[in-house]
Design an enzyme around this catalytic site. Structure first.
Site, PDB file in Angstrom:
ATOM      1  N   PHE A   4       1.947  -1.007 -14.740  1.00 38.87           N
ATOM      2  CA  PHE A   4       0.521  -1.313 -14.702  1.00 38.87           C
ATOM      3  C   PHE A   4      -0.199   0.019 -14.567  1.00 38.87           C
ATOM      4  O   PHE A   4      -0.167   0.652 -13.504  1.00 38.87           O
ATOM      5  CB  PHE A   4       0.254  -2.216 -13.498  1.00 38.87           C
ATOM      6  CG  PHE A   4      -1.150  -2.736 -13.358  1.00 38.87           C
ATOM      7  CD1 PHE A   4      -1.585  -3.813 -14.107  1.00 38.87           C
ATOM      8  CD2 PHE A   4      -2.021  -2.171 -12.424  1.00 38.87           C
ATOM      9  CE1 PHE A   4      -2.872  -4.332 -13.934  1.00 38.87           C
ATOM     10  CE2 PHE A   4      -3.298  -2.674 -12.253  1.00 38.87           C
ATOM     11  CZ  PHE A   4      -3.736  -3.753 -13.005  1.00 38.87           C
ATOM     12  N   ALA A   5      -0.842   0.482 -15.658  1.00 38.09           N
ATOM     13  CA  ALA A   5      -1.403   1.835 -15.700  1.00 38.09           C
ATOM     14  C   ALA A   5      -2.919   1.779 -15.578  1.00 38.09           C
ATOM     15  O   ALA A   5      -3.642   1.707 -16.581  1.00 38.09           O
ATOM     16  CB  ALA A   5      -0.986   2.545 -16.987  1.00 38.09           C
ATOM     17  N   GLU A  32      -6.133   6.943 -12.377  1.00 37.11           N
ATOM     18  CA  GLU A  32      -6.263   8.211 -13.096  1.00 37.11           C
ATOM     19  C   GLU A  32      -6.443   9.348 -12.090  1.00 37.11           C
ATOM     20  O   GLU A  32      -6.718   9.103 -10.912  1.00 37.11           O
ATOM     21  CB  GLU A  32      -7.456   8.161 -14.049  1.00 37.11           C
ATOM     22  CG  GLU A  32      -7.304   7.117 -15.133  1.00 37.11           C
ATOM     23  CD  GLU A  32      -8.455   7.132 -16.140  1.00 37.11           C
ATOM     24  OE1 GLU A  32      -9.377   7.979 -15.987  1.00 37.11           O
ATOM     25  OE2 GLU A  32      -8.431   6.311 -17.070  1.00 37.11           O
ATOM     26  N   TRP A  70       0.074   8.269 -10.787  1.00 36.96           N
ATOM     27  CA  TRP A  70       0.576   7.373  -9.740  1.00 36.96           C
ATOM     28  C   TRP A  70       1.044   6.050 -10.328  1.00 36.96           C
ATOM     29  O   TRP A  70       0.910   4.993  -9.711  1.00 36.96           O
ATOM     30  CB  TRP A  70      -0.481   7.103  -8.660  1.00 36.96           C
ATOM     31  CG  TRP A  70      -1.077   8.340  -8.049  1.00 36.96           C
ATOM     32  CD1 TRP A  70      -2.352   8.773  -8.168  1.00 36.96           C
ATOM     33  CD2 TRP A  70      -0.386   9.305  -7.257  1.00 36.96           C
ATOM     34  NE1 TRP A  70      -2.515   9.958  -7.486  1.00 36.96           N
ATOM     35  CE2 TRP A  70      -1.327  10.300  -6.914  1.00 36.96           C
ATOM     36  CE3 TRP A  70       0.926   9.438  -6.788  1.00 36.96           C
ATOM     37  CZ2 TRP A  70      -0.996  11.412  -6.139  1.00 36.96           C
ATOM     38  CZ3 TRP A  70       1.249  10.541  -6.013  1.00 36.96           C
ATOM     39  CH2 TRP A  70       0.293  11.503  -5.694  1.00 36.96           C
ATOM     40  N   ILE A  71       1.619   6.100 -11.523  1.00 37.64           N
ATOM     41  CA  ILE A  71       2.021   4.870 -12.202  1.00 37.64           C
ATOM     42  C   ILE A  71       3.447   4.494 -11.799  1.00 37.64           C
ATOM     43  O   ILE A  71       4.412   5.193 -12.124  1.00 37.64           O
ATOM     44  CB  ILE A  71       1.900   5.028 -13.728  1.00 37.64           C
ATOM     45  CG1 ILE A  71       0.487   5.481 -14.105  1.00 37.64           C
ATOM     46  CG2 ILE A  71       2.278   3.724 -14.418  1.00 37.64           C
ATOM     47  CD1 ILE A  71      -0.629   4.613 -13.564  1.00 37.64           C
ATOM     48  N   ARG A 126      19.928  -0.413  24.796  1.00 36.49           N
ATOM     49  CA  ARG A 126      19.806   0.948  25.316  1.00 36.49           C
ATOM     50  C   ARG A 126      19.561   0.906  26.829  1.00 36.49           C
ATOM     51  O   ARG A 126      18.699   0.163  27.299  1.00 36.49           O
ATOM     52  CB  ARG A 126      18.633   1.658  24.628  1.00 36.49           C
ATOM     53  CG  ARG A 126      18.188   2.965  25.244  1.00 36.49           C
ATOM     54  CD  ARG A 126      19.189   4.062  25.024  1.00 36.49           C
ATOM     55  NE  ARG A 126      18.619   5.363  25.370  1.00 36.49           N
ATOM     56  CZ  ARG A 126      19.324   6.468  25.536  1.00 36.49           C
ATOM     57  NH1 ARG A 126      20.646   6.435  25.389  1.00 36.49           N
ATOM     58  NH2 ARG A 126      18.734   7.608  25.840  1.00 36.49           N
ATOM     59  N   GLN A 169       8.240  -2.202  31.577  1.00 37.30           N
ATOM     60  CA  GLN A 169       7.057  -2.962  31.176  1.00 37.30           C
ATOM     61  C   GLN A 169       6.404  -2.398  29.917  1.00 37.30           C
ATOM     62  O   GLN A 169       5.883  -3.154  29.087  1.00 37.30           O
ATOM     63  CB  GLN A 169       6.049  -3.000  32.324  1.00 37.30           C
ATOM     64  CG  GLN A 169       6.474  -3.900  33.467  1.00 37.30           C
ATOM     65  CD  GLN A 169       5.406  -4.036  34.534  1.00 37.30           C
ATOM     66  OE1 GLN A 169       4.479  -3.246  34.597  1.00 37.30           O
ATOM     67  NE2 GLN A 169       5.537  -5.048  35.379  1.00 37.30           N
ATOM     68  N   GLU A 205      -2.656  -0.075  -4.646  1.00 38.08           N
ATOM     69  CA  GLU A 205      -3.381  -1.321  -4.957  1.00 38.08           C
ATOM     70  C   GLU A 205      -4.628  -1.484  -4.089  1.00 38.08           C
ATOM     71  O   GLU A 205      -4.964  -2.575  -3.643  1.00 38.08           O
ATOM     72  CB  GLU A 205      -2.458  -2.545  -4.842  1.00 38.08           C
ATOM     73  CG  GLU A 205      -1.464  -2.624  -5.992  1.00 38.08           C
ATOM     74  CD  GLU A 205      -0.734  -3.943  -6.061  1.00 38.08           C
ATOM     75  OE1 GLU A 205      -1.383  -4.984  -5.844  1.00 38.08           O
ATOM     76  OE2 GLU A 205       0.472  -3.933  -6.339  1.00 38.08           O
TER      77      GLU A 205
END
Length: 386
Positions: A124-125, A128, A158-159, A268, A279, A364
């Site tokens: 999904f390009a 830019e 960033w594709i 641990r 606490q 997104e």
């Protein structure tokens, strides 16, 4: 084992519960193993294996109906097991979603079966170099080249799946109107002359990312998605489906981090007793549990609304993405803190989760953009109620 009580919520149906068991069984057996090694190869292998197992039938539905609740269940489940498995599944859906929603029958027949089978990767390009969250600022252009073609010039960055995808959904300015109203979407095969991979981008949690360049790239008009000038509508309709699923992925990471936190605190010893007895440790676990539960409610509320036929769920999807991704970062941070020095060792499960979650707050639509969307929606609601 992560809490599964959410599957009993009224947001979900029996088919979703069966789907959750199917994805859980596959992920438990294959996700971690197939995610090892070279990132590009792992994504190809994961996509192929999910296709062969039939899991991509939800991401690339044959009947064209995207079930957002099923998408969210898959992403949450896969993210608990492997960030790369979640990525591969998500890109199968996001990379073909615009075709599923807006492609003509011939384009669907030519594109979707291979993606559904896991034999072809998609991308999904939209972003830019100077236009990420601000879609109206896109500078890539598409101009008519005769009656049957378009010429596309510009770049995308960033594709996800860049460099390994077989097809790209590309958004370009065609000028029917100013700003976001003058964009058009096209499906572009990766071997189209004029398309080149300028750069592969390395990020903190390895995923295939790239910068693309288009130099006089000719695309047939039959590869147009929607009408000229409908590009913004195509992009937003696609993101309206998949934005809540980003929150679901964050939820999966957060559930894994909470499980690790409880296990570490229980096993641990500190000052002569379990770390859990402190606490401050209990407070951290309680806050993480609340973060997980509220994220789940927002994610599945947004998905249910979309599946119920609500035309636009931008407000609810933005709330789900914003809260789930920001909360997951807090849960992952507490997980690292509870693990002490081990939590910052490269590739320790807590450290990997911290890196995986961070990107979700950006892609997104960054968290800041989600806040703008939500605030504007509240303003519009107030005006409508006046």
């Amino acid at each position: 084992m992560a809490d599964r009580d959410f599957l009993l919520w009224p947001f979900l149906e029996p088919s979703h519960r069966a789907w959750a068991e199917e994805v859980e069984a596959w992920a438990g057996a294959h996700a971690e193993r197939l995610s090892a090694g070279d990132t590009d190869t792992a994504v190809r292998n994961l996509t192929r294996a999910m296709g062969e197992a039939g899991l991509l039938r939800v991401a690339v539905p044959e009947d064209g109906r995207l079930d957002v609740r099923a998408l969210c269940i898959a992403r949450e489940t896969l993210a608990r097991h492997s960030g790369l498995a979640d990525f591969a599944f998500a890109m199968a859906g996001l990379g073909t979603g615009s075709v599923t929603l807006f492609g003509d029958p011939a384009l669907k027949r030519d594109t979707l079966p291979a993606a559904r089978a896991g034999a072809a990767l998609a991308a999904f390009a939209l972003s830019e170099p100077e236009a990420g969250s601000d879609v109206a600022a896109l500078a890539t252009t598409a101009t008519r080249d005769g009656n049957a073609h378009w010429r596309i010039d510009g770049s995308k960055t960033w594709i996800s799946n860049g460099g390994i995808a077989g097809t790209y959904v590309v958004f370009a300015r065609t000028g029917e109107a100013p700003g976001a109203r003058g964009l058009t979407a096209f499906l572009v095969p990766a071997d189209t002359p004029g398309l080149s991979i300028v750069e592969r981008i390395e990020v903190s949690a390895p995923h295939p990312l790239a910068t693309l360049r288009f130099d006089g790239m000719r695309v047939p008009d039959t590869h147009r998605l929607g009408q000229p000038g409908d590009g913004f509508k195509v992009a937003m309709a696609t993101l309206d489906v998949f934005r809540a699923t980003v929150g679901a992925a964050a939820l999966g990471f957060a559930r894994h981090a909470l499980d690790l936190t409880v296990a570490r605190a229980s096993n641990r010893s500190l000052f002569g007793g379990p770390l859990f007895d402190q606490q401050m440790t209990q407070a951290a676990i309680a806050e993480s549990a609340v973060d997980v539960e509220t994220s789940a409610l927002l994610v599945y509320r947004a998905a249910w609304l979309k599946d119920s036929g609500t035309p636009r769920v931008s407000r609810e999807a933005s709330m789900a993405k914003l809260h789930a991704t920001e909360s997951a970062q807090r849960v992952a941070d507490r997980c690292v803190q509870i693990h002490g020095g081990h939590g910052v060792v490269r590739d320790h499960p807590a450290e990997k989760l911290y890196r995986e979650v961070r990107a979700l707050r950006v892609y997104e639509g960054a968290s800041e953009v989600q806040r703008i969307i939500i605030a504007r929606a509240e303003r519009d609601r107030a005006k409508g109620a006046a």
